[in-house]
Write an enzyme that holds these catalytic residues in place. Structure first.
Site, PDB file in Angstrom:
ATOM      1  N   CYS A 117      50.568   9.999  17.384  1.00  0.00           N
ATOM      2  CA  CYS A 117      50.343  11.452  17.241  1.00  0.00           C
ATOM      3  C   CYS A 117      49.989  12.118  18.561  1.00  0.00           C
ATOM      4  O   CYS A 117      50.102  13.334  18.688  1.00  0.00           O
ATOM      5  CB  CYS A 117      49.240  11.716  16.220  1.00  0.00           C
ATOM      6  SG  CYS A 117      49.612  11.019  14.620  1.00  0.00           S
ATOM      7  N   HIS A 257      46.459  18.786  16.916  1.00  0.00           N
ATOM      8  CA  HIS A 257      47.316  17.959  16.065  1.00  0.00           C
ATOM      9  C   HIS A 257      46.954  18.250  14.605  1.00  0.00           C
ATOM     10  O   HIS A 257      45.780  18.359  14.258  1.00  0.00           O
ATOM     11  CB  HIS A 257      47.085  16.484  16.383  1.00  0.00           C
ATOM     12  CG  HIS A 257      47.764  15.570  15.425  1.00  0.00           C
ATOM     13  ND1 HIS A 257      49.086  15.723  15.082  1.00  0.00           N
ATOM     14  CD2 HIS A 257      47.307  14.514  14.710  1.00  0.00           C
ATOM     15  CE1 HIS A 257      49.411  14.801  14.204  1.00  0.00           C
ATOM     16  NE2 HIS A 257      48.352  14.058  13.958  1.00  0.00           N
ATOM     17  N   ASN A 287      51.476  16.425   8.325  1.00  0.00           N
ATOM     18  CA  ASN A 287      51.263  15.736   9.600  1.00  0.00           C
ATOM     19  C   ASN A 287      52.617  15.215  10.090  1.00  0.00           C
ATOM     20  O   ASN A 287      53.214  14.357   9.450  1.00  0.00           O
ATOM     21  CB  ASN A 287      50.270  14.586   9.362  1.00  0.00           C
ATOM     22  CG  ASN A 287      50.015  13.741  10.601  1.00  0.00           C
ATOM     23  OD1 ASN A 287      50.724  13.856  11.603  1.00  0.00           O
ATOM     24  ND2 ASN A 287      49.025  12.876  10.521  1.00  0.00           N
TER      25      ASN A 287
HETATM   26  O1  UT7 Z   1      47.716  11.608  12.392  1.00  0.00           O
HETATM   27  C1  UT7 Z   1      46.678  10.976  13.029  1.00  0.00           C
HETATM   28  C2  UT7 Z   1      45.795  10.219  12.262  1.00  0.00           C
HETATM   29  N1  UT7 Z   1      45.687  10.460  10.860  1.00  0.00           N
HETATM   30  C3  UT7 Z   1      44.629  11.105  10.420  1.00  0.00           C
HETATM   31  O2  UT7 Z   1      43.885  11.647  11.180  1.00  0.00           O
HETATM   32  C4  UT7 Z   1      44.362  11.081   8.941  1.00  0.00           C
HETATM   33  C5  UT7 Z   1      42.893  10.903   8.741  1.00  0.00           C
HETATM   34  N2  UT7 Z   1      42.468  10.732   7.380  1.00  0.00           N
HETATM   35  C6  UT7 Z   1      42.565  11.669   6.396  1.00  0.00           C
HETATM   36  O3  UT7 Z   1      43.159  12.701   6.567  1.00  0.00           O
HETATM   37  C7  UT7 Z   1      41.852  11.401   5.109  1.00  0.00           C
HETATM   38  O4  UT7 Z   1      41.047  10.264   5.255  1.00  0.00           O
HETATM   39  C8  UT7 Z   1      42.778  11.225   3.882  1.00  0.00           C
HETATM   40  C9  UT7 Z   1      43.415  12.542   3.514  1.00  0.00           C
HETATM   41  C10 UT7 Z   1      43.845  10.187   4.171  1.00  0.00           C
HETATM   42  C11 UT7 Z   1      41.963  10.756   2.681  1.00  0.00           C
HETATM   43  O5  UT7 Z   1      40.932  11.691   2.411  1.00  0.00           O
HETATM   44  P1  UT7 Z   1      39.427  11.190   2.212  1.00  0.00           P
HETATM   45  O6  UT7 Z   1      38.645  12.365   1.893  1.00  0.00           O
HETATM   46  O7  UT7 Z   1      39.048  10.407   3.441  1.00  0.00           O
HETATM   47  O8  UT7 Z   1      39.533  10.275   0.951  1.00  0.00           O
HETATM   48  P2  UT7 Z   1      39.210   8.721   0.809  1.00  0.00           P
HETATM   49  O9  UT7 Z   1      40.239   7.888   1.479  1.00  0.00           O
HETATM   50  O10 UT7 Z   1      37.775   8.470   1.162  1.00  0.00           O
HETATM   51  O11 UT7 Z   1      39.366   8.565  -0.739  1.00  0.00           O
HETATM   52  C12 UT7 Z   1      38.517   9.244  -1.666  1.00  0.00           C
HETATM   53  C13 UT7 Z   1      39.062   9.034  -3.069  1.00  0.00           C
HETATM   54  C14 UT7 Z   1      39.418   7.585  -3.357  1.00  0.00           C
HETATM   55  O12 UT7 Z   1      39.112   7.336  -4.718  1.00  0.00           O
HETATM   56  P3  UT7 Z   1      37.784   6.524  -5.121  1.00  0.00           P
HETATM   57  O13 UT7 Z   1      37.896   5.202  -4.442  1.00  0.00           O
HETATM   58  O14 UT7 Z   1      36.656   7.356  -4.603  1.00  0.00           O
HETATM   59  O15 UT7 Z   1      37.883   6.472  -6.602  1.00  0.00           O
HETATM   60  C15 UT7 Z   1      40.909   7.548  -3.186  1.00  0.00           C
HETATM   61  O16 UT7 Z   1      41.521   6.534  -3.943  1.00  0.00           O
HETATM   62  O17 UT7 Z   1      40.280   9.775  -3.213  1.00  0.00           O
HETATM   63  C16 UT7 Z   1      41.295   8.909  -3.701  1.00  0.00           C
HETATM   64  N3  UT7 Z   1      42.579   9.380  -3.186  1.00  0.00           N
HETATM   65  C17 UT7 Z   1      43.345  10.244  -3.844  1.00  0.00           C
HETATM   66  N4  UT7 Z   1      43.191  10.870  -5.021  1.00  0.00           N
HETATM   67  C18 UT7 Z   1      44.166  11.703  -5.407  1.00  0.00           C
HETATM   68  C19 UT7 Z   1      43.173   9.034  -2.009  1.00  0.00           C
HETATM   69  N5  UT7 Z   1      44.346   9.677  -1.914  1.00  0.00           N
HETATM   70  C20 UT7 Z   1      44.472  10.420  -3.036  1.00  0.00           C
HETATM   71  C21 UT7 Z   1      45.469  11.309  -3.498  1.00  0.00           C
HETATM   72  N6  UT7 Z   1      45.274  11.927  -4.672  1.00  0.00           N
HETATM   73  N7  UT7 Z   1      46.596  11.562  -2.797  1.00  0.00           N
END
Ligand code: UT7
Length: 331
Positions: A117, A257, A287
């Site tokens: 990225c 980004h 992204n």
């Molecule tokens: O491009 C350069 C680098 N990339 C980034 O910078 C991306 C960085 N990361 C992020 O943008 C975020 O971490 C994500 C959008 C990928 C995830 O968001 P989050 O708030 O960090 O969620 P999480 O991974 O902590 O997950 C929270 C919950 C989980 O459920 P449980 O375990 O709490 O029951 C996930 O399974 O949200 C769940 N979850 C979803 N639920 C509905 C993860 N993805 C989804 C989804 N829809 N698409």
């Protein structure tokens, strides 16, 4: 890195997006997710997806042609063509060589650069060094990605995030005091497994098993990358401002980004940049890795959000881990 030789600026920009639109409603039909979750946790509403049959070089070519047309420069006058991508048409030859041939940039040296990225910012700093030193007069730096081809549409943790697009910037000598004021880049390979494509390289070449194990897709520890992205972009911004001898109050437009709206807002808040001075297109584009910054910058220019003398801060963070910031005075 500070600019000490001739000043180098962005003479023109061009961009291109995948032609198809993947909405949150579409994703609701594909994985266990919801429009509300995606909007709240990422800020994304839809993402551009490249038409089947087209590839990264096709979008890079379209963006490059636009930039050259806007600059009134013939492709044959280009000295160098850099394509930043993690989704090349082929493992080799480089996507840059494919674009060079179709563009007719017969004199240009062409190569790909891979910093995920942050790739476009790495390309800008490399290109700037060539023009600043006089080794090149015209350098085209392109960030181009077809992330949909390495996205696992069974993995809700990643498939809601990515879009396809390309952005190109033509670098040429600028008036004194204008153009790139400073560039800062950083890398930390200790985080290499936080965001990567495990299969398809020399460590795990493609086999029936590697395909069955879904190793040819993006794998990400999202929450850890999130934390590091906010810290990394804030740090890169502080360092590039220091290199240029400017402060937070000097930033007229922040073009970060577009990884996640919450990351963008956290970085802007730490830099004390109000939302009216932040370029955001993640709602429409998702992204797009190395294409995010040049596409957002091109849109900012086309929307009339940059005027002469404005100071614009480009900042990115991504796999590697890599990060970077480039500060420009717009002319
Ligand atoms: O491009 C350069 C680098 N990339 C980034 O910078 C991306 C960085 N990361 C992020 O943008 C975020 O971490 C994500 C959008 C990928 C995830 O968001 P989050 O708030 O960090 O969620 P999480 O991974 O902590 O997950 C929270 C919950 C989980 O459920 P449980 O375990 O709490 O029951 C996930 O399974 O949200 C769940 N979850 C979803 N639920 C509905 C993860 N993805 C989804 C989804 N829809 N698409």
């Amino acid at each position: 890195m500070t600019t000490s030789l001739r000043p180098v600026g962005v003479a023109a920009l061009g961009s291109c997006l995948g032609e198809q639109i993947l909405t949150n409603a579409d994703l609701e039909q594909m994985v266990d997710t919801s429009d509300a979750w995606i909007r709240e946790r990422t800020g994304i509403v839809q993402r551009p997806i490249l038409t089947p049959g087209r590839a990264t070089s096709d979008m890079a070519l379209d963006a490059s042609r636009l930039a050259l047309t806007r600059a009134g420069l013939a492709a044959s006058d280009l000295d160098m063509l850099v394509v930043a991508t993690v989704t090349p048409d082929y493992p080799f030859p480089s996507t840059a060589c494919l674009v060079q041939e179709r563009l007719g940039a017969s004199r240009a040296i062409a190569f790909d650069l891979q910093a995920a990225c942050s790739g476009f910012l790495y390309g800008l700093v490399v290109g700037e060094r060539f023009v600043a030193s006089g080794a090149a007069d015209s350098v085209l730096v392109v960030g181009a990605e077809t992330l949909s081809r390495i996205t696992d549409y069974q993995d809700r943790n990643t498939c809601v995030l990515f879009g396809d697009g390309a952005g190109a910037a033509l670098l040429r000598a600028a008036e004194p005091g204008y153009g790139i004021l400073a560039g800062y880049l950083g890398s930390d390979g200790s985080g290499s497994q936080l965001l990567f494509q495990p299969g398809g390289g020399s460590r795990r070449p493609a086999t029936r098993e590697s395909v069955d194990q879904r190793l040819h897709y993006v794998h990400m520890n999202g929450s850890e990358v999130f934390k590091q992205a906010v810290r990394g972009m804030e740090d890169a911004a502080a360092r590039v401002l220091e290199l240029a001898g400017l402060g937070l109050a000097d930033i007229d437009l922040l073009v970060p980004h577009q990884a996640n709206l919450r990351i963008v807002e956290a970085v802007a808040s730490r830099l004390r940049v109000g939302h009216e001075r932040v370029m955001v297109n993640i709602d429409r584009c998702g992204n797009m890795s190395s294409a995010s910054v040049p596409v957002a910058l091109d849109e900012a220019v086309r929307e009339g959000r940059l005027k002469r003398d404005d100071v614009v801060l480009l900042v990115a963070f991504g796999a590697g881990l890599t990060w970077g910031a480039v500060l420009l005075r717009w002319s």
